[in-house]
Scaffold this motif. Structure first.
Motif, short mmCIF file in Angstrom:
data_model
loop_
_atom_site.label_atom_id
_atom_site.label_comp_id
_atom_site.label_asym_id
_atom_site.label_seq_id
_atom_site.Cartn_x
_atom_site.Cartn_y
_atom_site.Cartn_z
N PHE A 51 0.84 -1.08 0.06
CA PHE A 51 -0.15 0.03 0.06
C PHE A 51 1.04 1.21 0.10
CE2 PHE A 51 0.85 -0.87 4.33
CZ PHE A 51 1.07 0.43 5.08
N ARG A 52 0.37 2.48 -0.31
CA ARG A 52 1.10 3.49 -0.23
C ARG A 52 1.40 3.91 1.08
NH1 ARG A 52 -1.64 8.57 -3.60
NH2 ARG A 52 -2.14 7.66 -5.55
N VAL A 53 2.80 3.89 1.45
CA VAL A 53 2.86 4.22 3.01
C VAL A 53 2.74 5.39 3.29
CG1 VAL A 53 4.58 2.24 3.18
CG2 VAL A 53 5.61 4.48 2.43
N SER A 54 2.90 6.53 2.08
CA SER A 54 2.48 7.72 2.50
C SER A 54 1.80 8.19 1.15
CB SER A 54 3.70 8.59 2.44
OG SER A 54 3.77 9.93 2.88
N PRO A 55 0.56 9.28 1.51
CA PRO A 55 -0.27 9.72 0.47
C PRO A 55 0.50 10.37 -0.51
CG PRO A 55 -1.07 9.92 2.76
CD PRO A 55 0.39 9.66 2.64
N ASP A 56 1.62 10.76 -0.48
CA ASP A 56 2.39 11.51 -1.53
C ASP A 56 3.52 10.56 -2.13
OD1 ASP A 56 3.80 11.73 0.93
OD2 ASP A 56 4.75 13.32 0.46
N LEU A 57 3.36 9.37 -2.02
CA LEU A 57 4.26 8.39 -2.61
C LEU A 57 3.42 7.36 -3.22
CD1 LEU A 57 6.89 7.67 0.32
CD2 LEU A 57 7.52 9.00 -1.83
N GLU A 58 3.42 7.52 -4.62
CA GLU A 58 2.61 6.70 -5.82
C GLU A 58 3.30 5.34 -5.64
OE1 GLU A 58 0.04 7.32 -7.31
OE2 GLU A 58 -0.32 9.68 -7.00
N LEU A 59 2.51 4.26 -5.71
CA LEU A 59 3.21 2.97 -5.85
C LEU A 59 3.81 2.64 -7.27
CD1 LEU A 59 0.65 0.91 -3.84
CD2 LEU A 59 3.05 1.12 -3.27
N VAL A 60 4.85 3.40 -7.30
CA VAL A 60 5.47 3.32 -8.83
C VAL A 60 7.01 3.16 -8.62
CG1 VAL A 60 3.97 4.81 -10.03
CG2 VAL A 60 5.87 5.76 -8.98
N ALA A 61 7.76 2.67 -9.56
CA ALA A 61 9.29 2.57 -9.59
C ALA A 61 9.89 3.73 -9.79
CB ALA A 61 9.86 1.35 -10.57
N GLY A 62 11.05 3.94 -9.30
CA GLY A 62 11.86 5.02 -9.60
C GLY A 62 11.82 6.20 -8.31
N TYR A 63 12.59 7.08 -8.25
CA TYR A 63 12.60 7.90 -7.11
C TYR A 63 11.55 9.14 -7.07
CZ TYR A 63 16.72 5.94 -4.78
OH TYR A 63 17.84 5.21 -4.09
#
Length: 433
Positions: A51-63
């Motif tokens: 799951f998204r551990v933070s709302p501003d971190l999309e579950l996608v590869a890369g920084y």
């Protein structure tokens, strides 16, 4: 510091007791500029429980990068920032570092990552954990030493905290308090502690600047809230040589202190500390991400009524939280940091809505109840339950569980006995005739 000399610090971000690898966090500071980047671990992106551990971190590869939008905001992504030390914890960290630099002037200045890593791993809020390249969770002490003390050491922590407030702390005091701060709270002295049953708790101490028994007042508010039908953190008073300490059980832990992911309401809304946000926005977030949206929006409305009637005006977004309920859904965390403010204007810090402004009276709350899944009849029922609980405040205040003395009641009376309590009583009397 040379403007060209960049500081770069990296850690792995893990989650839960098992320390599942979630991603990599990189912090860079160059002069006054600083930023953080985070990349999910490939194994997390393929985990069935991801799951998204933070709302501003999309579950996608890369920084994914973040730079603080203002001086009041954190450099780190929201959920990671929620685990950073609060103002009291930062005070301890800064004082300890200043003493070390006096002894060793070559010691570099503290960075934001240093402060983040100074929080004890065992008691870090929520389920996120930070691990260095040596595989050591930060902050962790050497084997055989304790980081979170048992309840019997409260006296020692209280004495050390008072020394800090008076500016008379020793190096030993600071080292004793280091890492024992919390992320849930502000500038008031506090620590993490293990209660008699081994549950993680927060000990909140009286301040040298208190003019009333703030710690007993908080336990009083939490007791009243529970009677009013609100889900609250369990709280009690422990007396140390006559000084009342509020001991409040942590709600982000389950059996055997297993960890539950946590987000503040500020993080859920991705709100800057400088923005005015509203309860209707929290309700919208609950509908979008909540495991039980109807239950939680109704609970939120009940809490607004309660905060108004006890004059809890410190209801900013950091004082509301969410616990992960699985599959990327969240539930409203138990209420915490409920405090009566008899010397403050009865006006909520978080607005009801942009149209309504802050919460200041019962009629406006009743008019907005439908937005929180509360019908007109249900709103009056809830108002009655909350009013009855708050009206009983004097009896609860002098009970053994809270322990206020009779002569101390007048210190708190303006928070509980005021025109909005009278307005609620008049309205309820009219309905019950």
């Amino acid at each position: 510091m040379n403007a060209a000399a960049a500081i770069r610090q990296e850690v792995d971000v893990c989650i839960g007791q098992a320390g599942i690898h979630v991603g990599r966090l990189i912090y860079v500071q160059q002069g006054r500029r600083e930023n953080a980047t985070f990349a999910y671990a490939e194994q997390w992106l393929h985990d069935l429980d991801r799951f998204r551990v933070s709302p501003d971190l999309e579950l996608v590869a890369g920084y994914q990068s973040r730079r603080a939008p203002s001086a009041a905001d954190s450099t780190f992504h929201f959920a990671i920032a929620d685990t950073a030390p609060d103002a009291w914890g930062r005070r301890i960290i800064a004082r300890d570092h200043a003493k070390q630099r006096r002894a060793n002037p070559a010691l570099p200045l503290l960075t934001e990552m240093d402060c983040l890593l100074a929080v004890d791993d065992f008691s870090r809020v929520g389920a996120l954990r930070l691990r260095d390249d040596a595989g050591v969770y930060r902050r962790t002490v050497e084997p055989g030493r304790r980081t979170t003390p048992p309840l019997i050491e409260l006296q020692r922590m209280y004495e050390a905290s008072r020394a800090v407030e008076r500016g008379q702390e020793t190096t030993e005091d600071l080292r004793y308090l280091q890492g024992k701060g919390t992320s849930l709270g502000g500038m008031r002295p506090k620590c993490t502690v293990l209660d008699e049953n081994g549950w993680l708790a927060i000990g909140k101490f009286p301040s040298v600047n208190d003019t009333r028994s703030v710690t007993r007042g908080e336990v009083l508010a939490l007791r009243l809230a529970q009677t009013a039908g609100i889900d609250v953190a369990a709280a009690r008073v422990v007396t140390l040589d006559g000084a009342p300490v509020a001991v409040i059980r942590r709600f982000d832990r389950a059996a055997e202190n297993s960890r539950i992911p946590y987000l503040s309401a500020a993080s859920m809304l991705q709100a800057s500390r400088e923005e005015e946000r509203a309860y209707v926005e929290i309700a919208d977030a609950i509908r979008a991400h909540g495991a039980e949206p109807t239950r939680d929006t109704r609970e939120l409305w009940r809490r607004m009524v309660f905060n108004l009637l006890i004059t809890n005006v410190d209801d900013h977004l950091q004082n509301h939280g969410f616990l992960h309920a699985g599959n990327g859904f969240w539930r409203l965390a138990p209420a915490f940091d409920l405090n009566p403010f008899p010397d403050k204007v009865r006006e909520s810090k978080t607005w009801l809505s942009e149209e309504d402004g802050p919460v200041v009276d019962i009629p406006t709350l009743l008019a907005r109840s439908n937005y929180f899944s509360v019908s007109e009849d249900e709103a009056l029922t809830i108002l009655g339950e909350v009013h009855r609980a708050v009206a009983d405040w004097r009896r609860v205040a002098i009970s053994d569980e809270v322990g206020l003395r009779q002569q101390e009641l007048e210190d708190f009376a303006p928070a509980f006995e005021h025109e909005q309590m009278e307005a609620a009583k008049t309205l309820l009397d009219q309905i019950n005739r």
